[in-house]
Design an enzyme around this catalytic site. Structure first.
Site, PDB file in Angstrom:
ATOM      1  CG  ASP A 100      -3.616   4.152   3.652  1.00 43.68           C
ATOM      2  OD1 ASP A 100      -4.723   3.975   4.204  1.00 43.68           O
ATOM      3  OD2 ASP A 100      -3.270   3.531   2.625  1.00 43.68           O
ATOM      4  CE  LYS A 105      -9.124  -2.732   3.330  1.00 40.95           C
ATOM      5  NZ  LYS A 105      -8.233  -1.961   2.492  1.00 40.95           N
ATOM      6  CD1 TRP A 133      -2.310  -2.179   1.601  1.00 37.62           C
ATOM      7  CD2 TRP A 133      -3.031  -1.045  -0.188  1.00 37.62           C
ATOM      8  NE1 TRP A 133      -3.349  -2.883   1.031  1.00 37.62           N
ATOM      9  CE2 TRP A 133      -3.809  -2.215  -0.055  1.00 37.62           C
ATOM     10  CE3 TRP A 133      -3.298  -0.183  -1.243  1.00 37.62           C
ATOM     11  CZ2 TRP A 133      -4.836  -2.535  -0.949  1.00 37.62           C
ATOM     12  CZ3 TRP A 133      -4.326  -0.495  -2.138  1.00 37.62           C
ATOM     13  CH2 TRP A 133      -5.077  -1.667  -1.984  1.00 37.62           C
TER      14      TRP A 133
HETATM   15  C1  LIG Z   1      -7.627  -1.460   1.416  1.00 34.35           C
HETATM   16  C2  LIG Z   1      -6.540  -0.471   1.506  1.00 34.35           C
HETATM   17  C3  LIG Z   1      -6.365   0.554   0.570  1.00 34.35           C
HETATM   18  C4  LIG Z   1      -7.201   0.665  -0.675  1.00 34.35           C
HETATM   19  O1  LIG Z   1      -8.468   1.020  -0.396  1.00 34.35           O
HETATM   20  P1  LIG Z   1      -9.494   1.331  -1.554  1.00 34.35           P
HETATM   21  O2  LIG Z   1     -10.610   1.893  -0.757  1.00 34.35           O
HETATM   22  O3  LIG Z   1      -9.803   0.046  -2.223  1.00 34.35           O
HETATM   23  O4  LIG Z   1      -8.881   2.315  -2.462  1.00 34.35           O
HETATM   24  C5  LIG Z   1      -5.358   1.462   0.759  1.00 34.35           C
HETATM   25  N1  LIG Z   1      -4.542   1.376   1.821  1.00 34.35           N
HETATM   26  C6  LIG Z   1      -4.670   0.405   2.734  1.00 34.35           C
HETATM   27  C7  LIG Z   1      -3.750   0.371   3.895  1.00 34.35           C
HETATM   28  C8  LIG Z   1      -5.672  -0.544   2.605  1.00 34.35           C
HETATM   29  O5  LIG Z   1      -5.794  -1.517   3.517  1.00 34.35           O
END
Ligand SMILES: *Cc1c(COP(=O)(O)O)cnc(C)c1O
Length: 364
Positions: free
Chosen positions: A176, A200, A102
């Site tokens: 993030d 999530k 990521w």
């Molecule tokens: C799932 C995830 C993403 C991507 O998320 P999207 O909503 O599909 O763009 C980005 N960073 C992390 C850490 C993630 O777990």
């Protein structure tokens, strides 16, 4: 079929209480004669939902008044572009940690717009440790420092000591938190901007949350698409155009649920207990192993391998039959992954451990 324990990394399990409430309100929300899905996003009813959702989120995360909370289109990935567009001008330099898939996706996107200095990179494509502080190389003129606080694919999480060393640089820290937001208390005031895709720990897929310090608004580049400009969201209550109304509503129910059970402090206790139990079982077993350095193990995504990967298919088939779903690891990392987000009850982890024990006993 009864509801199973779903260990999917995302979209992920939602609290059963939330699903039941949504079901009860599905056709007729509060005697309006319509579903939330069918409401105008500008109606008095829907604005009321939005205001409560934001107030509840502010309360559970204790978001200071000088931070804007906005709900944006796209997932976390769209913010990979929004961040440099909102915070830099052409020719600027920014600092990124590369701790996994990521992080590297965020870096790749940022490179379209700015000079990216990689402060430190973990080993290989799927690092199993946060690089040691002695190896970090910050850039003196970086506009911000970006981290992925929890790498979802490997289950690698920044801990307090490393975070403090990053905050000490005095730069806006951008995080993030897609896969660990609200899993434990976080001091929002230490960050410049926090973002997370919804699917999530927040609610159903379809949007992202951005929490941004007010003084960072108003500097977006001219070329920034309107719907990537945080200031536009902030000035329009996140409704410059039609948002993902039903997903927002469900997220609102999740925030209210979290408040009701005792907030982030309470969920942190439960999360710690769930994660410690599962890692303790894995570490104590000769059959399973986890490769993440202990200090950086994630509370949310627990990865593990079997002693013989020829047994993977049987493990997945039998666990599924036992009502334990989506345990297959990400293809980039292999093995298994149990995502145990806020909505996963402790009984789910107990059931997983019991299954793992029985499976190991059968295949010694
Ligand atoms: C799932 C995830 C993403 C991507 O998320 P999207 O909503 O599909 O763009 C980005 N960073 C992390 C850490 C993630 O777990």
């Amino acid at each position: 079929m009864a509801r199973a324990f779903n260990f999917s990394a995302g979209p992920a399990m939602l609290p059963e209480a939330v699903m039941r409430k949504a079901e009860a309100e599905f056709l007729d929300w509060h005697q309006t004669g319509m579903s939330v899905m069918e409401m105008s996003h500008r109606s008095k009813e829907y604005m009321g939902l939005l205001h409560k959702m934001e107030a509840d989120l502010r309360e559970v995360m204790q978001i200071p008044a000088n931070y804007k909370v906005i709900f944006t289109h796209g997932g976390a990935s769209l913010q990979f572009s929004a961040i440099p567009l909102n915070l830099t001008q052409e020719g600027d330099t920014v600092d990124y940690f590369n701790t996994g898939v990521w992080s590297s996706k965020a870096i790749k996107e940022a490179k379209r717009y700015v000079n990216v200095n990689v402060v430190a990179a973990g080993e290989g494509e799927n690092p199993t440790a946060i690089p040691p502080r002695a190896e970090w190389k910050f850039s003196p003129d970086a506009k911000y420092i970006h981290i992925c606080s929890n790498e979802t694919i490997t289950g690698l999480e920044f801990q307090e000591d490393d975070l403090e060393a990053i905050f000490a640089q005095g730069k806006p820290v951008i995080a993030d938190m897609s896969s660990n937001i609200m899993c434990r208390p976080v001091d929002v005031s230490k960050y410049g901007m926090i973002y997370a895709g919804a699917q999530k720990n927040i609610g159903p897929a379809g949007f992202a949350i951005v929490i941004v310090r007010e003084d960072l608004l108003g500097q977006a580049r001219d070329i920034t698409p309107t719907l990537l400009n945080w200031e536009v969201y902030a000035n329009n209550e996140s409704m410059f155009n039609t948002p993902a109304t039903y997903s927002w509503y469900l997220a609102g129910l999740v925030f209210a649920w979290l408040k009701e059970i005792g907030g982030v402090a309470e969920i942190a206790k439960r999360n710690r207990a769930k994660a410690e139990k599962l890692y303790a079982y894995i570490d104590g077993s000769a059959f399973y192993s986890n490769s993440i350095v202990k200090h950086n193990r994630s509370w949310m995504n627990v990865t593990f391998t079997l002693k013989d990967d020829a047994l993977d298919a049987a493990f997945l088939e039998e666990s599924k039959a036992a009502g334990l779903l989506s345990l297959k690891g990400h293809k980039a990392f292999g093995g298994m992954r149990a995502s145990i987000y806020n909505a996963m009850p402790e009984e789910g982890v107990d059931a997983l451990i019991a299954f793992m024990q029985a499976f190991a006993a059968k295949h010694v």
